[in-house]
Design a protein around this motif. Structure first.
Motif, mmCIF file in Angstrom:
data_model
loop_
_atom_site.group_PDB
_atom_site.id
_atom_site.type_symbol
_atom_site.label_atom_id
_atom_site.label_comp_id
_atom_site.label_asym_id
_atom_site.label_seq_id
_atom_site.Cartn_x
_atom_site.Cartn_y
_atom_site.Cartn_z
ATOM 1 N N SER A 67 -47.730 118.893 7.827
ATOM 2 C CA SER A 67 -46.902 120.078 7.662
ATOM 3 C C SER A 67 -45.980 120.290 8.845
ATOM 4 O O SER A 67 -45.110 121.135 8.808
ATOM 5 C CB SER A 67 -47.798 121.302 7.532
ATOM 6 N N GLY A 68 -46.170 119.528 9.932
ATOM 7 C CA GLY A 68 -45.562 119.947 11.181
ATOM 8 C C GLY A 68 -44.245 119.299 11.510
ATOM 9 O O GLY A 68 -44.075 118.753 12.581
ATOM 10 N N VAL A 69 -43.259 119.376 10.596
ATOM 11 C CA VAL A 69 -41.997 118.734 10.927
ATOM 12 C C VAL A 69 -41.135 119.606 11.818
ATOM 13 O O VAL A 69 -40.100 119.170 12.272
ATOM 14 C CB VAL A 69 -41.208 118.338 9.660
ATOM 15 N N ARG A 70 -41.547 120.831 12.075
ATOM 16 C CA ARG A 70 -40.747 121.693 12.958
ATOM 17 C C ARG A 70 -41.244 121.553 14.386
ATOM 18 O O ARG A 70 -41.276 122.502 15.131
ATOM 19 C CB ARG A 70 -40.849 123.156 12.504
ATOM 20 N N SER A 71 -41.652 120.357 14.755
ATOM 21 C CA SER A 71 -42.296 120.175 16.042
ATOM 22 C C SER A 71 -41.467 120.578 17.253
ATOM 23 O O SER A 71 -42.047 120.836 18.295
ATOM 24 C CB SER A 71 -42.757 118.736 16.186
ATOM 25 N N PRO A 72 -40.115 120.639 17.172
ATOM 26 C CA PRO A 72 -39.417 121.073 18.380
ATOM 27 C C PRO A 72 -39.913 122.436 18.873
ATOM 28 O O PRO A 72 -39.788 122.758 20.042
ATOM 29 C CB PRO A 72 -37.951 121.163 17.925
ATOM 30 N N LEU A 73 -40.493 123.229 17.984
ATOM 31 C CA LEU A 73 -40.998 124.538 18.406
ATOM 32 C C LEU A 73 -42.320 124.455 19.161
ATOM 33 O O LEU A 73 -42.673 125.375 19.874
ATOM 34 C CB LEU A 73 -41.221 125.432 17.179
ATOM 35 N N TRP A 74 -43.073 123.401 18.940
ATOM 36 C CA TRP A 74 -44.439 123.348 19.456
ATOM 37 C C TRP A 74 -44.708 122.017 20.119
ATOM 38 O O TRP A 74 -44.365 120.977 19.586
ATOM 39 C CB TRP A 74 -45.452 123.514 18.296
ATOM 40 N N THR A 75 -45.363 122.056 21.275
ATOM 41 C CA THR A 75 -45.804 120.791 21.848
ATOM 42 C C THR A 75 -46.981 120.286 21.020
ATOM 43 O O THR A 75 -47.762 121.080 20.503
ATOM 44 C CB THR A 75 -46.228 120.946 23.327
ATOM 45 N N ASP A 76 -47.110 118.971 20.883
ATOM 46 C CA ASP A 76 -48.263 118.488 20.140
ATOM 47 C C ASP A 76 -49.495 118.351 21.024
ATOM 48 O O ASP A 76 -50.527 117.864 20.601
ATOM 49 C CB ASP A 76 -47.960 117.218 19.324
ATOM 50 N N GLU A 77 -49.399 118.860 22.248
ATOM 51 C CA GLU A 77 -50.604 118.949 23.074
ATOM 52 C C GLU A 77 -51.517 120.059 22.519
ATOM 53 O O GLU A 77 -51.080 120.918 21.775
ATOM 54 C CB GLU A 77 -50.231 119.291 24.511
ATOM 55 N N THR A 78 -52.767 120.006 22.936
ATOM 56 C CA THR A 78 -53.729 121.046 22.552
ATOM 57 C C THR A 78 -53.843 122.047 23.697
ATOM 58 O O THR A 78 -53.791 121.672 24.865
ATOM 59 C CB THR A 78 -55.105 120.399 22.279
ATOM 60 N N SER A 79 -53.998 123.313 23.345
ATOM 61 C CA SER A 79 -54.222 124.320 24.387
ATOM 62 C C SER A 79 -55.598 124.928 24.201
ATOM 63 O O SER A 79 -56.120 124.981 23.080
ATOM 64 C CB SER A 79 -53.166 125.410 24.309
ATOM 65 N N LEU A 80 -56.163 125.380 25.294
ATOM 66 C CA LEU A 80 -57.487 126.007 25.236
ATOM 67 C C LEU A 80 -57.569 127.095 26.293
ATOM 68 O O LEU A 80 -57.187 126.882 27.442
ATOM 69 C CB LEU A 80 -58.574 124.944 25.445
ATOM 70 N N GLY B 4 -57.674 135.047 31.319
ATOM 71 C CA GLY B 4 -57.701 134.016 30.273
ATOM 72 C C GLY B 4 -57.168 132.732 30.874
ATOM 73 O O GLY B 4 -55.953 132.560 31.021
ATOM 74 N N VAL B 5 -58.066 131.853 31.287
ATOM 75 C CA VAL B 5 -57.666 130.617 31.970
ATOM 76 C C VAL B 5 -57.311 129.599 30.885
ATOM 77 O O VAL B 5 -58.162 129.209 30.087
ATOM 78 C CB VAL B 5 -58.817 130.120 32.860
ATOM 79 N N THR B 6 -56.038 129.196 30.855
ATOM 80 C CA THR B 6 -55.520 128.457 29.710
ATOM 81 C C THR B 6 -54.946 127.116 30.163
ATOM 82 O O THR B 6 -54.194 127.067 31.142
ATOM 83 C CB THR B 6 -54.423 129.291 29.009
ATOM 84 N N ALA B 7 -55.300 126.051 29.453
ATOM 85 C CA ALA B 7 -54.839 124.713 29.839
ATOM 86 C C ALA B 7 -54.273 123.971 28.641
ATOM 87 O O ALA B 7 -54.674 124.209 27.502
ATOM 88 C CB ALA B 7 -56.005 123.912 30.424
ATOM 89 N N LEU B 8 -53.339 123.076 28.931
ATOM 90 C CA LEU B 8 -52.823 122.134 27.929
ATOM 91 C C LEU B 8 -53.391 120.762 28.241
ATOM 92 O O LEU B 8 -53.513 120.387 29.412
ATOM 93 C CB LEU B 8 -51.293 122.031 28.049
ATOM 94 N N GLY B 9 -53.709 120.015 27.192
ATOM 95 C CA GLY B 9 -54.157 118.638 27.383
ATOM 96 C C GLY B 9 -53.684 117.798 26.223
ATOM 97 O O GLY B 9 -53.272 118.338 25.187
ATOM 98 N N ALA B 10 -53.771 116.483 26.391
ATOM 99 C CA ALA B 10 -53.305 115.582 25.329
ATOM 100 C C ALA B 10 -54.116 115.804 24.058
ATOM 101 O O ALA B 10 -53.616 115.642 22.957
ATOM 102 C CB ALA B 10 -53.433 114.134 25.786
ATOM 103 N N ASP B 11 -55.369 116.182 24.213
ATOM 104 C CA ASP B 11 -56.205 116.488 23.052
ATOM 105 C C ASP B 11 -57.164 117.604 23.454
ATOM 106 O O ASP B 11 -57.140 118.082 24.593
ATOM 107 C CB ASP B 11 -56.943 115.234 22.561
ATOM 108 N N LEU B 12 -58.008 117.979 22.511
ATOM 109 C CA LEU B 12 -58.899 119.119 22.758
ATOM 110 C C LEU B 12 -59.844 118.845 23.925
ATOM 111 O O LEU B 12 -60.111 119.720 24.751
ATOM 112 C CB LEU B 12 -59.676 119.421 21.465
ATOM 113 N N ARG B 13 -60.307 117.608 23.986
ATOM 114 C CA ARG B 13 -61.247 117.274 25.074
ATOM 115 C C ARG B 13 -60.580 117.451 26.440
ATOM 116 O O ARG B 13 -61.141 118.046 27.350
ATOM 117 C CB ARG B 13 -61.729 115.825 24.900
ATOM 118 N N GLU B 14 -59.323 116.968 26.568
ATOM 119 C CA GLU B 14 -58.652 117.083 27.866
ATOM 120 C C GLU B 14 -58.312 118.541 28.177
ATOM 121 O O GLU B 14 -58.447 118.993 29.316
ATOM 122 C CB GLU B 14 -57.382 116.224 27.901
ATOM 123 N N ALA B 15 -57.898 119.282 27.153
ATOM 124 C CA ALA B 15 -57.593 120.704 27.374
ATOM 125 C C ALA B 15 -58.853 121.431 27.838
ATOM 126 O O ALA B 15 -58.824 122.260 28.759
ATOM 127 C CB ALA B 15 -57.051 121.329 26.093
#
Ligand code: AMP
Ligand code: GLY
Length: 511
Positions: free
Chosen positions: A368-381, A437-448
């Motif tokens: 569904s995510g063809v509007r990716s310019p709006l969102w990084t495909d990294e995961t946040s936590l 709220g300590v928030t991180a971005l990572g390449a995937d959920l594990r890294e975040a």
């Protein structure tokens, strides 16, 4: 442009931070704000006194655009008052904010719109409600109709619990007038996920899915809170299904509201339970979730001010990611993929089962995510650090340290959003239940997750606690068969058969 953000939590800090990055270079006022919002813009006192006082403030400070964070000003008619004063305000008018302000209203709208939701009944009379819960003979959710600061839902395993909840709400007036009417609905089982969209009339811009952690303690135990952590995307709700689920849960509500002559504007947030019979709506909120907002905005790459102004001024159809009719999978504002990459698959080896046709559909649908310019495909936590005692009585006044150290662990990938803090003579002090709220971005959920918890370890705050299993559910959903990171205490606790004592700090690691 001068913006007024109303509120003082982590959500409002995230809004101030992201709105401040707009091309417009807005002048940002946050009222009352917190120790973090003071750094993104200016905090301002907003003396109590309801909507009239806020309108006076808006006139005095020549505010151009108002962004209420929480539901109360919306339910009380801030959008209506701003419209009368010719000031742009993001959110629904009071009659539409009843989707959150009255659970009975929300359930009626869902019934009329054919939105899947638990069977329910509405009561104003205690004796009639008591008879219903005794006859129903199944686990129930007893809900105060009105706003009750997130405390108005009691899960009742049997009739005695349900009657006790009814007594508290209807006879003892535990929540004041908010509990004079109650909604009793069947308890549902499944995994919860938050689906949010920025909506105007029948147009919506879908945001990626996020998962909150409502219980206070690890392993989803303990009392319900405002939210102890969140992450996005949520593997339990794959992007390939988001458009379809929005069509089932959000779009029919927008249509009915328009039909009723109360077209919706603002964030519409569906709290979903993914049950064996498919997704069911537990509740609607009429604003960004907290802490979902922190996790979502960490991933947002667009111009948030532009999006919110487009919505408030009736131009949402022009916004990137807008879908005016049924959401084809390609049109939903999901998180992955590239423009034109409509054949992209979810990529999950074990697509989660969204009954009734879960794995098959999610494996075969286009992304569904063809509007990716709006969102990084990294995961946040986002991990919420809370004061000991929250969500009950909690301590205040502790000095908060280590924020800069936390953010500099992985520059640009970690943001510490303030919630219950105040800045006092160059120091940050805890002043609320949810402090950070300590928030991180990572390449995937594990890294975040690893980055967020490494950042939490830098925070110095006495008499505080945090959940150690934010994201663990998502890791299990996405990586069944993989080794789950050692950071998953939920699993360790389950394996050792231990109960985590409330508010203890078993590792002695500080916060
Ligand atoms: P609400 O404010 O209606 O979302 O309720 C708060 C929390 O109570 C939800 O996030 C769920 O965890 C739980 N809850 C509400 N309604 C139900 C239900 N029908 N079945 C199971 N859990 C529910
Ligand atoms: N995190 C849940 C809410 O904002 O209502």
């Amino acid at each position: 442009m001068r913006i007024l953000i109303i509120g003082s939590g982590g959500r409002e800090h995230a809004l101030a931070w992201k709105l401040g990055q707009s091309r417009e270079k807005p002048d940002i006022l946050v009222a009352p704000g917190n120790g973090g919002t003071a750094r993104e813009g200016r905090n301002a006192d907003l003396p109590p006194g309801g909507i009239d006082r806020i309108m006076e403030f808006i006139r005095e400070h020549k505010v151009d655009f108002v962004v209420p964070g929480a539901e109360l000003p919306l339910v009380n008619g801030i959008v209506d008052a701003c419209a009368r004063a010719g000031v742009l305000c993001f959110g629904p008018v009071a009659r539409a904010a009843r989707l959150e302000g009255s659970k009975a209203f929300a359930k009626e709208v869902m019934r009329e719109a054919g939105v899947p939701t638990a069977d329910f009944a509405v009561f104003n009379d205690f004796a009639v409600a008591e008879k219903y819960v005794r006859d129903r003979k199944r686990p129930l959710a007893v809900k105060a109709d009105g706003l009750a600061a997130g405390k108005g839902v009691v899960m009742a395993a049997g009739p005695e619990d349900a009657v006790a909840a009814l007594r508290g709400m209807m006879l003892e007036k535990q929540f004041g007038p908010a509990g004079e009417t109650v909604v009793v609905e069947d308890a549902l089982a499944g995994e919860e996920v938050s689906l949010l969209a920025v909506c105007r009339d029948e147009t919506l811009v879908l945001l990626p899915a996020a998962q909150d952690h409502k219980r206070a303690w690890d392993g989803d135990r303990g009392p319900n809170t405002g939210g102890m952590g969140a992450y996005s995307p949520a593997p339990v709700l794959p992007e390939s299904r988001m458009g379809e689920i929005a069509d089932l849960t959000l779009r029919p509500v927008l249509n009915i509201m328009k039909k009723r002559g109360i077209p919706y504007s603002g964030v519409l947030y569906a709290g979903l339970m993914l049950t064996a019979d498919g997704p069911q709506v537990l509740e609607f909120n009429v604003r960004f979730g907290d802490p979902e907002c922190q996790a979502l905005l960490m991933r947002f790459k667009g111009d948030l001010l532009e999006l919110l102004v487009d919505c408030a001024s009736g131009r949402l159809g022009d916004a990137p990611g807008a879908a005016g009719e049924a959401c084809p999978p390609q049109a939903a504002g999901g998180a992955r993929g590239r423009p034109g990459d409509t054949a992209h698959r979810t990529g999950s080896a074990n697509p989660p089962d969204l009954a009734p046709d879960g794995p098959k559909a999610s494996a075969e649908s286009a992304d569904s995510g063809v509007r990716s310019p709006l969102w990084t495909d990294e995961t946040s936590l986002c991990v919420v650090v809370a004061a000991e005692g929250y969500p009950g009585e909690y301590r205040k006044g502790m000095t908060v340290g280590g924020i800069d150290e936390a953010e500099s662990r992985v520059p640009g990938k970690i943001k510490v959003f303030h919630a219950g803090t105040v800045a006092e003579q160059g120091q940050v002090k805890a002043s609320g239940g949810r402090v950070l709220g300590v928030t991180a971005l990572g390449a995937d959920l594990r890294e975040a997750q690893e980055r967020a918890y490494a950042a939490v370890a830098e925070i110095r705050l006495e008499h505080a606690f945090f959940r150690r299993d934010i994201g663990c559910r998502g890791l299990k959903a996405a990586c069944t068969g993989h080794r789950v990171s050692g950071l998953c205490p939920e699993r360790r606790i389950a394996e050792r058969g231990e109960e985590r004592p409330p508010f203890a700090d078993p590792d002695g690691s500080g916060t």
